[in-house]
Enzyme design. Structure first.
Site, PDB file in Angstrom:
ATOM      1  CD  GLU A 272       2.214 -24.198   9.733  1.00  0.00           C
ATOM      2  OE1 GLU A 272       1.844 -25.290   9.266  1.00  0.00           O
ATOM      3  OE2 GLU A 272       3.415 -23.851   9.779  1.00  0.00           O
TER       4      GLU A 272
ATOM      5  CG  HIS B   8      10.229 -18.371   3.246  1.00  0.00           C
ATOM      6  ND1 HIS B   8       9.812 -19.259   2.296  1.00  0.00           N
ATOM      7  CD2 HIS B   8      10.651 -19.130   4.287  1.00  0.00           C
ATOM      8  CE1 HIS B   8       9.994 -20.503   2.742  1.00  0.00           C
ATOM      9  NE2 HIS B   8      10.501 -20.444   3.933  1.00  0.00           N
TER      10      HIS B   8
HETATM   11  C1  LIG Z   1       3.751 -24.638   6.235  1.00  0.00           C
HETATM   12  C2  LIG Z   1       5.101 -24.332   6.765  1.00  0.00           C
HETATM   13  N1  LIG Z   1       5.268 -24.262   8.086  1.00  0.00           N
HETATM   14  C3  LIG Z   1       6.472 -23.975   8.612  1.00  0.00           C
HETATM   15  C4  LIG Z   1       7.556 -23.771   7.808  1.00  0.00           C
HETATM   16  C5  LIG Z   1       8.911 -23.428   8.398  1.00  0.00           C
HETATM   17  N2  LIG Z   1       9.829 -24.555   8.203  1.00  0.00           N
HETATM   18  C6  LIG Z   1      10.694 -24.583   7.182  1.00  0.00           C
HETATM   19  S1  LIG Z   1      11.565 -25.990   7.134  1.00  0.00           S
HETATM   20  C7  LIG Z   1      10.782 -26.594   8.496  1.00  0.00           C
HETATM   21  C8  LIG Z   1      11.144 -27.941   9.024  1.00  0.00           C
HETATM   22  C9  LIG Z   1      10.754 -29.013   8.066  1.00  0.00           C
HETATM   23  O1  LIG Z   1      11.244 -30.228   8.505  1.00  0.00           O
HETATM   24  P1  LIG Z   1      11.259 -31.490   7.574  1.00  0.00           P
HETATM   25  O2  LIG Z   1       9.950 -31.609   6.887  1.00  0.00           O
HETATM   26  O3  LIG Z   1      11.692 -32.623   8.397  1.00  0.00           O
HETATM   27  O4  LIG Z   1      12.310 -31.181   6.436  1.00  0.00           O
HETATM   28  P2  LIG Z   1      13.896 -30.984   6.560  1.00  0.00           P
HETATM   29  O5  LIG Z   1      14.141 -29.512   6.693  1.00  0.00           O
HETATM   30  O6  LIG Z   1      14.376 -31.761   7.724  1.00  0.00           O
HETATM   31  O7  LIG Z   1      14.478 -31.488   5.292  1.00  0.00           O
HETATM   32  C10 LIG Z   1       9.858 -25.683   8.979  1.00  0.00           C
HETATM   33  C11 LIG Z   1       9.013 -25.870  10.163  1.00  0.00           C
HETATM   34  C12 LIG Z   1       7.333 -23.831   6.411  1.00  0.00           C
HETATM   35  N3  LIG Z   1       8.325 -23.604   5.543  1.00  0.00           N
HETATM   36  N4  LIG Z   1       6.110 -24.122   5.923  1.00  0.00           N
END
Ligand SMILES: Cc1ncc(C[n+]2csc(CCOP(=O)(O)OP(=O)(O)O)c2C)c(N)n1
Ligand SMILES: Cc1ncc(C[n+]2csc(CCOP(=O)(O)OP(=O)(O)O)c2C)c(N)n1
Ligand SMILES: [Mg+2]
Ligand SMILES: [Mg+2]
Lengths: 336, 327, 336, 327
Positions: free
Chosen positions: C70, C139
């Site tokens: 971000e 959230h």
């Molecule tokens: C700081 C932040 N930015 C965006 C999000 C929205 N978000 C939730 S899960 C996710 C993807 C995360 O991917 P990864 O780290 O690979 O974990 P996975 O869900 O694959 O286990 C995003 C962008 C968030 N929760 N927190």
């Protein structure tokens, strides 16, 4: 006056008082830790020396200099607190809380609630701020309203050495996160020292001067601006009550409302920009609680609605000054 | 390969029990949501069973983990009781967090689950603090920070790994690389393997097949023993694959069909089950009994959860602070 | 109703309206860019599809999916804006602004001032939030008060498809940073669509219903809660005026004060927690501007002062509901 | 060493002119502050002259830089006019930013100085945006992101380098490693050289002697040409040393005396001056004239600044937004 001489006379300044509170807490309780940038004695105990002597006395593991990594600093404090420690984390300047807001707001403030009370986060976040030293737009903001708007974190801002000591001890005792705001330009102001072990309860304001006609509510450096206003107002025949809010969240409704119920006039003064600032909450609460009982509308004086300017005359005009306070109080007093 | 740690038969059975539990729990979760009996945001860990099952086989109850919204596998492997977990998923007062945290914010200190975060990357800074506490106390505890591949690109990752390396903290950073961050493919967001970043902090960084019990167990045990011995942190990138869309209800149209089919065909759970039987560690009847036991425990947990009360509205004012504070 | 059928009838929802505003702006002005996590069509145009179709139509360089970073997202938007572009950056959920606060507050909001007017930052930051989908403590927060307390950034929060379109177009036109807050649970509510090219001026509230006895001021999803209150109040003989604030900073004092001058009673409703929230600023301003003219104290209804709880009954009790609004308005109306 | 870029005589003179200007400006700054004629927080770049002097020798006026509070060297090398700069340092209305920004927030688009930040690490995310703009326009501009060694441990560094690598942005990350972050030694905050982190993003990471004109020029030119050719970003770690405490007035007791004395003894400015004479590129008289010219320009700039007006209080309400907005 040398530090030794001052202490002998029972005097101290805010910087020394914070240092003494940290030292006493570290000495009394093994669970207390201190961390932050430049805070160890190898680094001269902080950029202005607030933590000087602590790492030498309590060891570099309990008083630990960190990389420039504010998220990691607050995260380390949170994690250690979950395992029984009471860390005091320094975020050097309040503007740098902006790089650690997630840790402070989404985690420190919320973990007790989100865990259904299983875990709590007894950390203190020390931070300095304040206009006056010409450091411009990114180093002097008062952002306390953000944190006061956050459930789960307390916010204190002492204006005197004794309160600094007593509130720091209470903040460390507190089972929840406390943001402890230190005003940089007034660090060296001397006044009566607190006795060792002294506590100032969080959530309690202090009436610094009693008066009949108008209540002036301020905190942090604004107390220095408001104090001389009292005599000037007295000369004009106005008896002003001065309250130091000290704790911004949760703030002391009782003391403030009792005062305003008596004076029927309230002036709120803070260095943060006026719109959506702490003054708004207090004005709204007072307006509701004392509806129909006020002689004048609640008046707010805050920083100009702009980033903090560098140029000296602009910086001086940014935050409320004694003259502004006198003028505003006079206007209020003119409402009969 | 000489000093390779290899799980003995009992450990392998323990790992399989965890894997079977995670898989069954996932299937039950989707079934219960589909039935409409329970509404929650659900991030399936299906396909990632091996990782926490091997890690927890190397941990004690006293060790800590921090995990994320996609974390039921981590929690179950670490021992969060099914009833408490399900009651929390159902928002009931009998849940781990009295229903106030919900699926993204499970905390269960008794089993060492200290923080579950919904903010990408935020498990890591807090894990460091738990590890710092262990270092100060000298109690030998290890902390695991779980996170995804997408989280390896956020600032908190960098600050945390650096601090852990400089302070030599007893923490293991476990990146569960399931190739996806929400709808975005990992290789669109980074030019290098996550493991390659260990070197940027002077920390071992290893990429392993996180769906292979033997690889994963060795990597986990190596890192955990290293941490416990006071030798500092490790970054493990455990390669795996997300069997479903990001969140329950996500149509997953962006995921390559063939890649996904291949991953599902290589499902690590039946694969390891077959291995246990082929290698004579367990027989079909034994595993079937274990699985039946799990199903029964799930029946019980779901029933318990759904029969429990919701928290009273007064809970809005509780646990905000230690004492109740006027708003 | 299918999307096509709805559009044919001149209907749209907020999600479609934001999408249409972005598409029209991208088509009209080469300087407009869109960036954020998952926003490209390879990623299905955003987690709920707000940006669907844009990268296919305008190219992956102008509509660019980012890593989960971000600070880098807002930094890229700021930098591109300094070189003449008008980026629209998505921070998926409002709670994630906490990891980009430095970029938003210390940089985007301040660069015009700190540069003495040489550079400006014409970016839009889109973000979603709101309780109702059971996503718990990290959230759903409404944090608009933080940004309203920051000089140099504007804050808007539309509640209808037409306003969403018109405010987005104005936000993109605007020479300064604008935080554009979208309510997630009401994305799919249908209402009249805006004509292409429509603009809603930033800083202008909208009187949704005229009334005599009490002014209800709300925004975002709270408009959905307040609207049914009008009929219930009418049944009780209370004529309520409903105002959608739409822009939170700078807010429309003129419209609000004119309404309250008429009704003499004000109820402010928002989803953010009450203390130190947007309602405080409005209550304080109204209390000062209309001192002595109000029939009742200004009343604020906001979220409970706690993190957003997960459990459904708690989540439902967290934010103000129609019944709360009716009850509060009745209490106000009882003041004669 | 074959394809080494080497500055020709004219370029070397240009580099020296910049270095001499930075050194003289630093000495003047400290003198003026000590005299009490001007009050400002001042972060001396003394000792770091070579880095921006070589970089700017490879840039055009159209290229962008983002720098930090310790940035007068970067600004002067890029061409910010002395009068405008000094008037800003003095908080006058004739300053680059009408006195509103001050020493930590100089902006001067005409010379490509787009952002000066007081927040550690924050020059990098914004530099990416400028580079993205150049990429979109195809105008060949390069952006330099300057920052310190301490900044290499903060989240913004990580996010920025990763994004730049993935998007192949025309940006050069210049870490001016002066061994100190305020009062803290670099090696207490990181286990690895900053340059080693380039690999974590799939980006070249080079450590060079930032006080050696020939090393620095080659590294800068290589990175800048690479960026201009659309081949993506580079991380340069330019090794240097901070001759003074962090900020003017800082007693610098925490800095090792011998190390500091050695660095000062190896002062790059007289060293390069000697080289120019020894190699016949310039003679003493020529350089003395250049230096005198610089001193005269400084006299003029300081006088201009101090004779200028302060901004009017109404400036508090201007430049907050494009139009004036009621508070
Ligand atoms: C700081 C932040 N930015 C965006 C999000 C929205 N978000 C939730 S899960 C996710 C993807 C995360 O991917 P990864 O780290 O690979 O974990 P996975 O869900 O694959 O286990 C995003 C962008 C968030 N929760 N927190
Ligand atoms: C986010 C943030 N944290 C802390 C600070 C306080 N601070 C100012 S300069 C500095 C040291 C930076 O060191 P380095 O990056 O090496 O740059 P140098 O000053 O040596 O040029 C620190 C900690 C800051 N400005 N911003
Ligand atoms: Mg993933
Ligand atoms: Mg440095």
């Amino acid at each position: 006056m040398s530090r030794g001489a001052a202490l002998a006379e029972g005097k101290s300044n805010i910087l020394q008082s914070v240092n003494a509170a940290l030292a006493d807490a570290l000495a009394e309780d093994e669970a207390v830790l201190v961390l932050g940038e430049d805070i160890g004695d190898a680094e001269e105990g902080g950029v202005v020396g607030v933590t000087r002597g602590l790492s030498t006395r309590f060891g570099e593991h309990r008083v630990r200099t960190t990389p420039i990594s504010e998220q990691a600093i607050i995260g380390a404090a949170i994690g250690a607190s979950l395992a029984g420690f009471k860390p005091v984390a320094e975020i050097m300047l309040m503007n740098f809380t902006t790089v650690a807001m997630d840790m402070i707001v989404n985690h420190a403030a919320k973990l007790r609630f989100m865990s259904g009370g299983q875990t709590n986060v007894p950390i203190v976040i020390r931070t300095m701020t304040g206009t006056g030293f010409g450091s411009g737009g990114q180093h002097c903001d008062y952002l306390e309203a953000w944190f006061a708007h956050t459930a789960g974190i307390k916010v204190v801002a002492p204006s005197s050495p004794a309160d600094a000591y007593g509130l720091m001890r209470s903040a460390i005792d507190d089972p929840d996160p406390v943001l402890f705001i230190e005003n940089l330009p007034t660090y060296w102001n001397q006044a009566e020292a607190a006795p060792s072990g002294y506590r100032v309860p969080i959530g309690r304001a202090k009436v610094l001067a009693e008066g009949r006609d108008v209540t002036i509510l301020a905190y942090a450096r604004m107390i220095q601006e408001a104090t001389p206003a009292l005599a000037q107002l007295a000369e004009a025949g106005i008896s002003a009550e001065l309250i130091d809010l000290r704790t911004i969240a949760p703030w002391d409704r009782e003391t403030v409302l009792a005062s305003v119920a008596k004076t029927r006039r309230l002036l709120i003064v803070h260095e943060a920009v006026t719109p959506f600032g702490v003054g708004a909450e207090i004005a709204a609460t007072v307006g509701e609680a004392l509806f129909g009982q006020l002689a004048a509308p609640v008046k707010r004086l805050g920083g100009a609605f702009c980033p903090v300017p560098f140029s000296k005359p602009l910086e001086s005009a940014f935050a409320p000054r004694t003259a502004d306070i006198v003028a505003a109080a006079q206007t209020l007093a003119a409402h009969l | 390969m000489d000093n390779r740690f290899s799980p003995d038969a009992a450990t392998q059975l323990g790992i399989y029990r965890r894997m079977a539990l995670i898989k069954a729990n996932d299937e039950r979760s989707r079934k219960v949501i589909r039935s409409g009996r329970l509404v929650m945001p659900y991030y399936s860990p299906r396909g990632q069973e091996v990782i926490p099952s091997c890690i927890s086989a190397c941990l004690t109850d006293d060790d800590y983990i921090c995990t994320i919204y996609r974390g039921t596998h981590d929690m179950l492997a670490k021992g969060v009781p099914l009833r408490d977990l399900w009651a929390e998923l159902a928002g009931r007062v009998t849940g781990t967090c009295k229903g106030k945290g919900g699926p993204m914010h499970i905390t269960h200190p008794a089993s060492g689950v200290m923080v579950t975060t919904g903010i990408v990357g935020s498990s890591m800074p807090i894990a460091n603090g738990l590890a710092w506490a262990a270092q100060l106390k000298g109690d030998g505890r290890v902390t695991i920070a779980n996170f995804g591949d997408g989280a390896a690109n956020i600032g908190a990752f960098h600050e945390s790994l650096n601090l852990a390396a400089v302070w030599k903290l007893p923490v293991v950073f476990v990146c569960q690389n399931n190739e996806w961050g929400e709808h975005t493919a990992y290789d669109k967001t980074s030019n290098v393997p996550v493991a390659a970043r260990g070197g940027a902090y002077g920390m071992p960084g290893v990429r392993v097949d996180g769906n292979d019990v033997f690889e994963m167990y060795h990597a986990a045990r190596t890192a955990i023993e290293r941490a416990r011995a006071g030798e500092g942190p490790t970054l493990i990138e455990a390669m795996t694959y997300r069997f479903f869309g990001h969140v329950f209800g996500d149509a997953d149209g962006y995921m390559d069909k063939d890649r996904k089919a291949a991953a599902v065909a290589a499902d690590p759970v039946p694969r390891f089950r077959t291995h246990l039987i082929d290698s004579g560690i367990a027989d079909e009847a034994q595993l079937a009994a274990m699985e039946a036991e799990i199903e029964a425990a799930l029946d019980d947990a779901v029933d318990f959860a759904l029969a429990s009360d919701f928290p009273e509205p007064v809970e809005l004012t509780r646990d905000v602070f230690g004492e109740e504070v006027a708003a």
